[in-house]
Design an enzyme around this catalytic site. Sequence first.
Site, PDB file in Angstrom:
ATOM      1  N   GLU A  37       2.164   1.624   4.766  1.00  0.00           N
ATOM      2  CA  GLU A  37       1.103   0.921   4.055  1.00  0.00           C
ATOM      3  C   GLU A  37       1.582   0.529   2.652  1.00  0.00           C
ATOM      4  O   GLU A  37       2.062   1.376   1.897  1.00  0.00           O
ATOM      5  CB  GLU A  37      -0.133   1.820   3.958  1.00  0.00           C
TER       6      GLU A  37
ATOM      7  N   LEU B  88      -3.672   0.356   8.469  1.00  0.00           N
ATOM      8  CA  LEU B  88      -3.974   1.669   7.911  1.00  0.00           C
ATOM      9  C   LEU B  88      -4.241   2.658   9.045  1.00  0.00           C
ATOM     10  O   LEU B  88      -5.375   2.932   9.408  1.00  0.00           O
ATOM     11  CB  LEU B  88      -5.178   1.576   6.964  1.00  0.00           C
TER      12      LEU B  88
ATOM     13  N   GLU C 227      -2.078   6.202  10.195  1.00  0.00           N
ATOM     14  CA  GLU C 227      -0.890   7.056  10.159  1.00  0.00           C
ATOM     15  C   GLU C 227      -0.405   7.400  11.563  1.00  0.00           C
ATOM     16  O   GLU C 227       0.802   7.502  11.799  1.00  0.00           O
ATOM     17  CB  GLU C 227      -1.180   8.329   9.353  1.00  0.00           C
TER      18      GLU C 227
ATOM     19  N   GLN D 175       1.884   7.476   2.903  1.00  0.00           N
ATOM     20  CA  GLN D 175       1.684   7.178   1.485  1.00  0.00           C
ATOM     21  C   GLN D 175       1.536   8.434   0.626  1.00  0.00           C
ATOM     22  O   GLN D 175       2.053   8.490  -0.494  1.00  0.00           O
ATOM     23  CB  GLN D 175       0.454   6.279   1.342  1.00  0.00           C
ATOM     24  N   PHE D 176       0.833   9.430   1.125  1.00  0.00           N
ATOM     25  CA  PHE D 176       0.696  10.725   0.455  1.00  0.00           C
ATOM     26  C   PHE D 176       0.699  11.811   1.526  1.00  0.00           C
ATOM     27  O   PHE D 176       0.232  11.587   2.648  1.00  0.00           O
ATOM     28  CB  PHE D 176      -0.608  10.807  -0.354  1.00  0.00           C
TER      29      PHE D 176
ATOM     30  N   PRO E 182      -3.727  12.614  10.140  1.00  0.00           N
ATOM     31  CA  PRO E 182      -4.050  11.861  11.368  1.00  0.00           C
ATOM     32  C   PRO E 182      -2.845  11.645  12.285  1.00  0.00           C
ATOM     33  O   PRO E 182      -3.020  11.306  13.449  1.00  0.00           O
ATOM     34  CB  PRO E 182      -4.572  10.518  10.834  1.00  0.00           C
TER      35      PRO E 182
ATOM     36  N   HIS F  44      -4.280  13.748  -2.836  1.00  0.00           N
ATOM     37  CA  HIS F  44      -2.993  13.119  -3.110  1.00  0.00           C
ATOM     38  C   HIS F  44      -1.919  14.109  -3.562  1.00  0.00           C
ATOM     39  O   HIS F  44      -0.759  13.724  -3.704  1.00  0.00           O
ATOM     40  CB  HIS F  44      -3.140  12.038  -4.196  1.00  0.00           C
TER      41      HIS F  44
END
Length: 696
Positions: free
Chosen positions: A403, A432, A434, A456-457, A463, A502
């Site tokens: 992403e 979007l 995962e 991303q984090f 997921p 995050h």
Amino acid sequence: MAQVALKTVVRSAARNAPDDTVDWKRIAYLVHLSRALDEMEETRLVPEKKVLYQFSARGHDMAQIMLGCLLTDRHDATCGYYRSRPLLLSLGVDPADALGSAMGRAGGYSDGRDIGVVFNHPNRDGASALPMCGGVGAQYTPTAGWAQAVKYYAETLGKADYERSIAVVLGGDGSVASNGFWSALTIATTQTLPMLFYIEDNGYGISVPSTIQTPGGNIAANLSGWQNLTIFEGDGTDPAAAARLTAAAVEHVREARAPALLRLTVPRLQGHSFQDTQAYKGEAVVRSEWARDPLPRLKDYVVPAVLSEAEWEAADADAREAAETARIAAEARPAAVPETVTRHVFFEGEVQVMGGQVRHGYTPPQTTAVAASEGQRINMVTAIRRTLDHELSINERIVLFGEDIGPKGGVHAVTLGLQEKFGRARVFDTSLSEEGIVGRAVGMALAGLMPVPEIQFRKYAEPATEQINDCGTIRWRTNNRFAAPMVLRMPGGYFKCGDPWHSQTNEVAFVHQPGWKVAVPSNAADAVGLLRTGLRGNDPVIFFEHRAMLDHAWARRPYPGDDFALPFGKASFTRRGEAITLVTWGAMVHRCEDAAEGVSADVIDLRTLMPWDREAVLSSVRRTRRCLIVHEDLGTAGFGAEIAAVVADEAFMDLDAPVSRLTMPDIPSPHNPVLLDWAVPSAGRIRAKIDALLEF
């Protein structure tokens, strides 16, 4: 590429003469063979407890076999589910392997490591069956990854032998409610991939009616307005309709190079599994299903139009004889030698039959573990970007995706400029999802690419947990028939502030996933060396990029060179001493160094947690006689507990003080910087712990 127009093909009421391009004799034989194997399991092998998991394919078998007979391209691949043995038989799987796997015997799909209904079939000279998973819906996104790899080979690398190759995924009506189905559907239609969704709708997910899985119970009707998807549907028990629809769907995907969905209604003539009595259906429903049995309908259709009565009976007899021969061969196979069950968790030198760039012709360049010391110090962001840039430039199999990694360059700017330099086929943004990111990477890796997906984090990996787990176990559960090497980049940890979403680390979760190597670099040079090793390697790697270190002054180092690579499982001594051993990694390394100022201490940066350098830690502790483990993750069940257990078990008599740990408390990362500073181990708290151990 222009958007493919929506088209729906439905079954005609007319009874056509048998299509002379279809090998009806082979189809008749394979349906009989599938039935003979089902019957043998249900009447003999399950009652004798020689088969522990059994899923009958009666009712699904004919149409599946028709599908398999159409997968003729060398780079075709399919991924099925637990009721897909007829498809495997049509691809040429030895019935003795099928039965032997069901019995958990040596050889076969997994050498007894996986249940026998979890199929795989590596075939370098024809259509392959990708390693399926036990989880419903987990087959979809890896198949999308194979389809995208096929497109990449054909369009980006210009390989003509991939121009008609396709990927086919099988699923039941229950699986269309899964995350994997919707993620793969989005991938296939937004990327215009040559992928066929083959949905066998028997009306039930175990006991749950299809109307609870999808509104109205018809996924094809619900997707009639879905853009860039051609839909076919009809009766999978009608030989003429099933043959015509399957051929049309496969040919559409081959020619249009675009996705299609084929929904065939079929009866499930036995229970979900052997233990399922189907009491929830009622007698009328069961009778109506048996009235749709495709086997007698197939006979009515081909006898005498194509086969004589004698030929039909001969096909049945030959199939039963083949099944009995397979049973004898399967029962003669022993169980695997128990001591071999720990093999093939990771690459051990014997290259897998399929999957991974090494198997598909990649030879890694020579490397060195000696870093170049010249040049300006750069931060970890620049070091990772430069490494990715170089490896992309010398290895056409590497693809980056996730992403926001395209024009934006990632939320941490690690991939900034790479799409502009290498193009959208090699560096691209994803939807979007995962699960879709990691599952797609699995399929790409199985097809011989080196995918570099980004989560991303760290927290957002949740997921994708099923796909991460399934990927790591592929080599082991197929007994080295398949492997899916990749580098999964994942930023995480605290930064200037924290929060529960995050700033999570939780590296230990990946250490507990068999088959994954885990790298946690603390500085720019180590990031280069470990990333390059992963990119040139033959195992899946979690590459953890700590957010606090991406631009930290302490973590800056000169670029160590384009040939610099570090071995996994080799720790770094950032400080040497005699009084105490500090074991740490990631963002805690520089804090431990600060805390050890003026103390005669070994500071060990593990660099990788799977594998981890046990010998470096034990040899140090045996010399210093004291051990403090420091990490950012939670204390309870954190990786420090594993290290402490090993030290206590193997170096207890050498200790002059208890093994000690300093970690985050068992709470999520707090947002306010004041709260965060209190929770994360600081140099001051580490020094206090050191002093207490020295005084013990």
